[in-house]
Motif scaffolding. Structure first.
Motif, PDB file in Angstrom:
ATOM      1  N   GLY A 236     -12.679   8.893 -23.568  1.00  0.00           N
ATOM      2  CA  GLY A 236     -12.685   8.196 -22.291  1.00  0.00           C
ATOM      3  C   GLY A 236     -11.521   7.241 -22.076  1.00  0.00           C
ATOM      4  O   GLY A 236     -10.413   7.432 -22.575  1.00  0.00           O
ATOM      5  N   VAL A 237     -11.796   6.183 -21.315  1.00  0.00           N
ATOM      6  CA  VAL A 237     -10.776   5.172 -21.021  1.00  0.00           C
ATOM      7  C   VAL A 237     -10.336   4.469 -22.300  1.00  0.00           C
ATOM      8  O   VAL A 237      -9.157   4.149 -22.475  1.00  0.00           O
ATOM      9  N   GLU A 238     -11.275   4.222 -23.203  1.00  0.00           N
ATOM     10  CA  GLU A 238     -10.940   3.560 -24.471  1.00  0.00           C
ATOM     11  C   GLU A 238      -9.813   4.310 -25.190  1.00  0.00           C
ATOM     12  O   GLU A 238      -8.885   3.693 -25.717  1.00  0.00           O
ATOM     13  N   LYS A 239      -9.891   5.623 -25.207  1.00  0.00           N
ATOM     14  CA  LYS A 239      -8.879   6.411 -25.922  1.00  0.00           C
ATOM     15  C   LYS A 239      -7.589   6.511 -25.122  1.00  0.00           C
ATOM     16  O   LYS A 239      -6.493   6.374 -25.671  1.00  0.00           O
ATOM     17  N   TYR A 240      -7.699   6.741 -23.815  1.00  0.00           N
ATOM     18  CA  TYR A 240      -6.488   6.887 -22.993  1.00  0.00           C
ATOM     19  C   TYR A 240      -5.666   5.601 -23.008  1.00  0.00           C
ATOM     20  O   TYR A 240      -4.433   5.637 -23.088  1.00  0.00           O
TER      21      TYR A 240
ATOM     22  N   VAL B 192     -17.115  15.254 -18.822  1.00  0.00           N
ATOM     23  CA  VAL B 192     -17.150  16.618 -18.287  1.00  0.00           C
ATOM     24  C   VAL B 192     -16.296  16.754 -17.029  1.00  0.00           C
ATOM     25  O   VAL B 192     -15.676  17.793 -16.790  1.00  0.00           O
ATOM     26  N   ALA B 193     -16.218  15.700 -16.230  1.00  0.00           N
ATOM     27  CA  ALA B 193     -15.451  15.751 -14.978  1.00  0.00           C
ATOM     28  C   ALA B 193     -13.982  16.057 -15.205  1.00  0.00           C
ATOM     29  O   ALA B 193     -13.313  16.608 -14.326  1.00  0.00           O
ATOM     30  N   THR B 194     -13.468  15.711 -16.379  1.00  0.00           N
ATOM     31  CA  THR B 194     -12.050  15.944 -16.656  1.00  0.00           C
ATOM     32  C   THR B 194     -11.815  16.901 -17.821  1.00  0.00           C
ATOM     33  O   THR B 194     -10.733  17.472 -17.936  1.00  0.00           O
ATOM     34  N   GLU B 195     -12.810  17.090 -18.679  1.00  0.00           N
ATOM     35  CA  GLU B 195     -12.602  17.886 -19.888  1.00  0.00           C
ATOM     36  C   GLU B 195     -13.143  19.310 -19.791  1.00  0.00           C
ATOM     37  O   GLU B 195     -12.758  20.163 -20.586  1.00  0.00           O
TER      38      GLU B 195
ATOM     39  N   ALA C 110      -8.894  10.202 -21.335  1.00  0.00           N
ATOM     40  CA  ALA C 110      -8.361  11.022 -22.427  1.00  0.00           C
ATOM     41  C   ALA C 110      -8.859  12.460 -22.368  1.00  0.00           C
ATOM     42  O   ALA C 110      -9.916  12.761 -21.813  1.00  0.00           O
ATOM     43  N   ASN C 111      -8.065  13.338 -22.957  1.00  0.00           N
ATOM     44  CA  ASN C 111      -8.434  14.745 -23.200  1.00  0.00           C
ATOM     45  C   ASN C 111      -8.626  15.554 -21.924  1.00  0.00           C
ATOM     46  O   ASN C 111      -9.498  16.429 -21.853  1.00  0.00           O
ATOM     47  N   GLU C 112      -7.813  15.308 -20.908  1.00  0.00           N
ATOM     48  CA  GLU C 112      -7.963  16.047 -19.655  1.00  0.00           C
ATOM     49  C   GLU C 112      -7.597  17.514 -19.843  1.00  0.00           C
ATOM     50  O   GLU C 112      -6.566  17.848 -20.430  1.00  0.00           O
ATOM     51  N   ALA C 113      -8.443  18.395 -19.334  1.00  0.00           N
ATOM     52  CA  ALA C 113      -8.183  19.835 -19.369  1.00  0.00           C
ATOM     53  C   ALA C 113      -7.358  20.234 -18.145  1.00  0.00           C
ATOM     54  O   ALA C 113      -7.344  19.536 -17.129  1.00  0.00           O
ATOM     55  N   THR C 114      -6.683  21.373 -18.250  1.00  0.00           N
ATOM     56  CA  THR C 114      -5.836  21.831 -17.141  1.00  0.00           C
ATOM     57  C   THR C 114      -6.437  23.006 -16.389  1.00  0.00           C
ATOM     58  O   THR C 114      -5.921  23.393 -15.344  1.00  0.00           O
ATOM     59  N   GLY C 115      -7.522  23.572 -16.907  1.00  0.00           N
ATOM     60  CA  GLY C 115      -8.086  24.750 -16.256  1.00  0.00           C
ATOM     61  C   GLY C 115      -7.313  26.006 -16.624  1.00  0.00           C
ATOM     62  O   GLY C 115      -6.545  26.031 -17.589  1.00  0.00           O
ATOM     63  N   LEU C 116      -7.492  27.050 -15.833  1.00  0.00           N
ATOM     64  CA  LEU C 116      -6.838  28.334 -16.109  1.00  0.00           C
ATOM     65  C   LEU C 116      -6.251  28.894 -14.822  1.00  0.00           C
ATOM     66  O   LEU C 116      -6.966  29.117 -13.843  1.00  0.00           O
ATOM     67  N   LEU C 117      -4.951  29.105 -14.825  1.00  0.00           N
ATOM     68  CA  LEU C 117      -4.253  29.715 -13.698  1.00  0.00           C
ATOM     69  C   LEU C 117      -3.753  31.090 -14.129  1.00  0.00           C
ATOM     70  O   LEU C 117      -2.930  31.193 -15.044  1.00  0.00           O
TER      71      LEU C 117
ATOM     72  N   MET D 164     -11.077  25.619 -12.825  1.00  0.00           N
ATOM     73  CA  MET D 164     -10.630  24.289 -12.417  1.00  0.00           C
ATOM     74  C   MET D 164     -11.591  23.248 -12.977  1.00  0.00           C
ATOM     75  O   MET D 164     -12.745  23.549 -13.280  1.00  0.00           O
ATOM     76  N   THR D 165     -11.104  22.030 -13.088  1.00  0.00           N
ATOM     77  CA  THR D 165     -11.985  20.925 -13.469  1.00  0.00           C
ATOM     78  C   THR D 165     -12.542  20.264 -12.211  1.00  0.00           C
ATOM     79  O   THR D 165     -12.009  20.430 -11.106  1.00  0.00           O
ATOM     80  N   PHE D 166     -13.593  19.513 -12.402  1.00  0.00           N
ATOM     81  CA  PHE D 166     -14.163  18.720 -11.308  1.00  0.00           C
ATOM     82  C   PHE D 166     -13.086  17.846 -10.675  1.00  0.00           C
ATOM     83  O   PHE D 166     -12.979  17.758  -9.449  1.00  0.00           O
ATOM     84  N   MET D 167     -12.276  17.194 -11.513  1.00  0.00           N
ATOM     85  CA  MET D 167     -11.278  16.258 -10.993  1.00  0.00           C
ATOM     86  C   MET D 167     -10.195  16.975 -10.198  1.00  0.00           C
ATOM     87  O   MET D 167      -9.686  16.444  -9.197  1.00  0.00           O
ATOM     88  N   GLN D 168      -9.819  18.177 -10.619  1.00  0.00           N
ATOM     89  CA  GLN D 168      -8.837  18.944  -9.851  1.00  0.00           C
ATOM     90  C   GLN D 168      -9.369  19.277  -8.462  1.00  0.00           C
ATOM     91  O   GLN D 168      -8.634  19.202  -7.467  1.00  0.00           O
ATOM     92  N   LEU D 169     -10.642  19.632  -8.382  1.00  0.00           N
ATOM     93  CA  LEU D 169     -11.238  19.950  -7.083  1.00  0.00           C
ATOM     94  C   LEU D 169     -11.366  18.705  -6.208  1.00  0.00           C
ATOM     95  O   LEU D 169     -11.077  18.738  -5.007  1.00  0.00           O
TER      96      LEU D 169
END
Length: 632
Positions: free
Chosen positions: A239-243, A350-353, A449-456, A479-484
């Motif tokens: 999370g924020v602690e790690k980022y 989950v929203a970003t990973e 931290a640990n944001e995923a990029t999804g699959l293109l 896509m991730t929740f945050m990308q949407l």
């Protein structure tokens, strides 16, 4: 100390504190004064009288407590000084050891003794330790400075082993201090030994703000081949602690360096140096705890109702990218001693990973790209084949079959066949450009931290007719929740792709305020196209699949999406709703995803995500973020 994290509404979400170990050196306390000391320790720090009395009986240097607060420790330091001035303590002699050469004669004597006892089979743990240090030096496993520190500490143990530390106070006691010259000695009123025992990270609101906030563990250190927790060192986990670990972490402890006198006291002159303590920065989040807590409660209640794996929701200011809420029905208590046993399964944001196939929520992105490039004939009536369309050997179906429809009706009624036909003339490179325009396959830049990029998919895949068709309605890409959430904000801010963020500002130890360095918003569609999409998404709610997301007195727009996936051999469904809520003065982009709904329960997004969206929007009205328009 590690910096604290606060919410937008000024609640402390994470903070650090030092816990002190209090020991009492019994031989230094005059026998006739021990009853007085016992009563004062009980009065100052509420120590158990029975524990103190037991310490007096055992003798030596005895720990009374290892978890004393900084305030109590400060009071005990003052008490210790007063008792010393009043003559309660005997003077104890300490001689400092600080050899600066590995060839020192005392080191050689110690090594020779260890080798002899080893040859005779009578070696002690100390002897083994010395020989291990020697082996590490010879094999270059440790540096010279590390070797000197280890050898000095070993020499202290050898010299003190002949002293009965439980009885003696006048016999010189040896100790290692790298800042004091070798063989310096001092007489001190020892009495209480007070020192930092550990640092502790506290999360006063337990599972609120989790897993977004993240947590820390202790570092590790090895002593004599055994791994222990290093309770003076934090290691951020998520999370924020790690980022923000680098800026939250303390940079250094304070200390004075210089030559010492015969008593071991640092001589303060032009050659001495005071190194000030440098704490970590504090962080203020964009998220109010009060709003986050109420949304988390909505998600927990909804998750019980829909029997899903997890429900997440987020609210973003589409103009600034500030996240006002990012909550989950699955949270955990990060506090040591109360920590959830399955924390490793719950710590992911989950929203970003986590990425997933977006299903029909991709359709407004595809549609807006075509609108912006004037690739849609709005007057055209497109054949939808009564809901069943054969594309080569692949069959595409619509959940609400239609004979034909205009492009707008295709989006409003969420026709998969219609989206396939609207994109049929695009090349694979154009489809890939479409998705890249909205950031698919790339980080959003959010400060978690640990944001995923999804699959293109690759261009070669998107050149295939079937794959191009399925991606147009949300299958075959991830896509991730945050990308949407970020993509849907484009329709509410005039066409700009902004950087989502949860950090409001950063506060330095000297209270200077800094703001996160964000990428400049990038305009990806025109304002006219964005405004058109906003109006069209409002029609989707009023006329299409998202009627249960509507809230009276507000302008609501958005799109549902339901996608299936295989999980441990069974089919589950992810239902989404992404859109906006507006009172004409303020607009918020809001997303809800229900992960892992079962086929035997409500699983369509219109049944799960859309009603949750409506509840969150009603909450925004109740909390004063939006103002409902009252009609006569």
């Amino acid at each position: 100390m590690r910096g604290k994290i606060t919410s937008r509404d000024d609640y402390v979400l994470a903070s650090s504190k030092k816990l002190y170990k209090i020991g009492i050196y019994v031989p230094s306390i005059r026998e006739e004064k021990r009853e007085v000391v016992l009563n004062l320790l009980h009065l100052y720090a509420n120590f158990s009288k029975q524990n103190i009395q037991s310490a007096f009986v055992r003798g030596g240097n005895v720990a009374i407590s290892e978890r004393v607060s900084a305030i109590d420790a400060a009071n005990l330091i003052l008490l210790n000084q007063k008792l010393a001035r009043l003559g309660v303590y005997k003077k104890c002699v300490f001689t400092y050891i600080n050899k600066t050469n590995l060839e020192d004669s005392e080191f050689k004597t110690m090594i020779a003794r260890a080798q002899i006892t080893s040859e005779k089979g009578r070696q002690t743990t100390r002897d083994k330790h010395v020989l291990q240090i020697l082996e590490d030096i010879q094999n270059n496993k440790i540096t010279e400075s590390e070797a000197l520190e280890k050898m000095n500490m070993a020499l202290v143990e050898y010299k003190n082993k002949e002293i009965d530390l439980s009885k003696e106070c006048y016999t010189p006691i040896f100790t290692y201090n790298p800042d004091v010259r070798d063989k310096a000695s001092t007489k001190i009123d020892r009495g209480l030994d007070i020192g930092v025992n550990q640092v502790e990270r506290n999360y006063p609101f337990d599972n609120l703000m989790q897993p977004l906030l993240g947590f820390t563990n202790y570092g590790k250190r090895m002593i004599d081949g055994v791994i222990y927790d290093d309770k003076m060192k934090f290691v951020a986990q998520s999370g924020v602690e790690k980022y923000r670990d680098g800026i939250l972490s303390a940079k250094r402890d304070g200390k004075t360096i210089g030559q010492a006198d015969r008593s071991g006291n640092i001589i303060l002159n032009k050659h001495s140096k005071l190194i000030k303590r440098e704490n970590g920065f504090d962080i203020k989040l964009t998220i109010p705890l009060n709003l986050q807590a109420k949304i988390q409660k909505i998600l927990e209640e909804s998750n019980l109702k829909y029997k899903a794996q997890e429900i997440i929701a987020g609210i973003m200011d589409p103009n600034t990218g500030e996240i006002l809420a990012l909550a989950s029905s699955s949270s955990f208590n990060p506090n040591i001693g109360k920590r959830d046993k399955n924390i490793t399964n719950k710590m992911r944001v989950v929203a970003t990973e986590r990425s997933f196939e977006p299903g029909s929520t991709i359709k407004p992105l595809v549609f807006s790209y075509l609108v912006n490039r004037k690739m849609i004939n709005f007057q055209e009536v497109i054949d939808l084949h009564d809901g069943i369309y054969k594309l080569r050997t692949f069959t595409i179906r619509d959940s609400s079959p239609m004979k034909n429809a205009t492009p707008e009706q295709i989006l409003i009624k969420s026709s998969n066949i219609g989206m396939t036909k609207l994109t049929r003339k695009l090349q694979g490179s154009q489809m890939r450009d479409l998705f890249k325009t909205f950031g698919v396959g790339e980080n959003t830049g959010i400060d978690i931290a640990n944001e995923a990029t999804g699959l293109l998919p690759k261009v070669s895949i998107l050149n295939r007719e079937v794959e191009k068709g399925t991606t147009s309605y949300g299958y075959g890409l991830r896509m991730t929740f945050m990308q949407l959430l970020r993509s849907y904000a484009v329709f509410n801010n005039g066409g700009f792709l902004v950087t989502p963020h949860v950090t409001k500002n950063l506060i330095s130890p000297n209270e200077k305020i800094f703001y996160p360095n964000l990428e400049q918003p990038q305009q990806i569609i025109s304002k006219e196209s964005a405004d058109y999409m906003k109006r069209l998404l409002h029609r989707v709610v009023k006329e299409g699949t998202a009627k249960r997301a509507d809230v009276a007195g507000l302008v609501i727009g958005g799109k549902t999406g339901t996608a299936r996936e295989r999980n441990n051999g069974e089919t589950i469904y992810n239902g989404s709703f992404f859109g906006y809520a507006s009172d004409k003065k303020r607009t918020y982009t809001i997303g809800v995803v229900t992960y892992g709904s079962q086929a035997n329960e409500d699983y369509y997004a219109a049944q799960t995500a859309a009603p949750v969206f409506a509840r969150i929007t009603e909450l925004l009205v109740q909390e004063g973020y939006l103002e409902r328009k009252i009609t006569e």
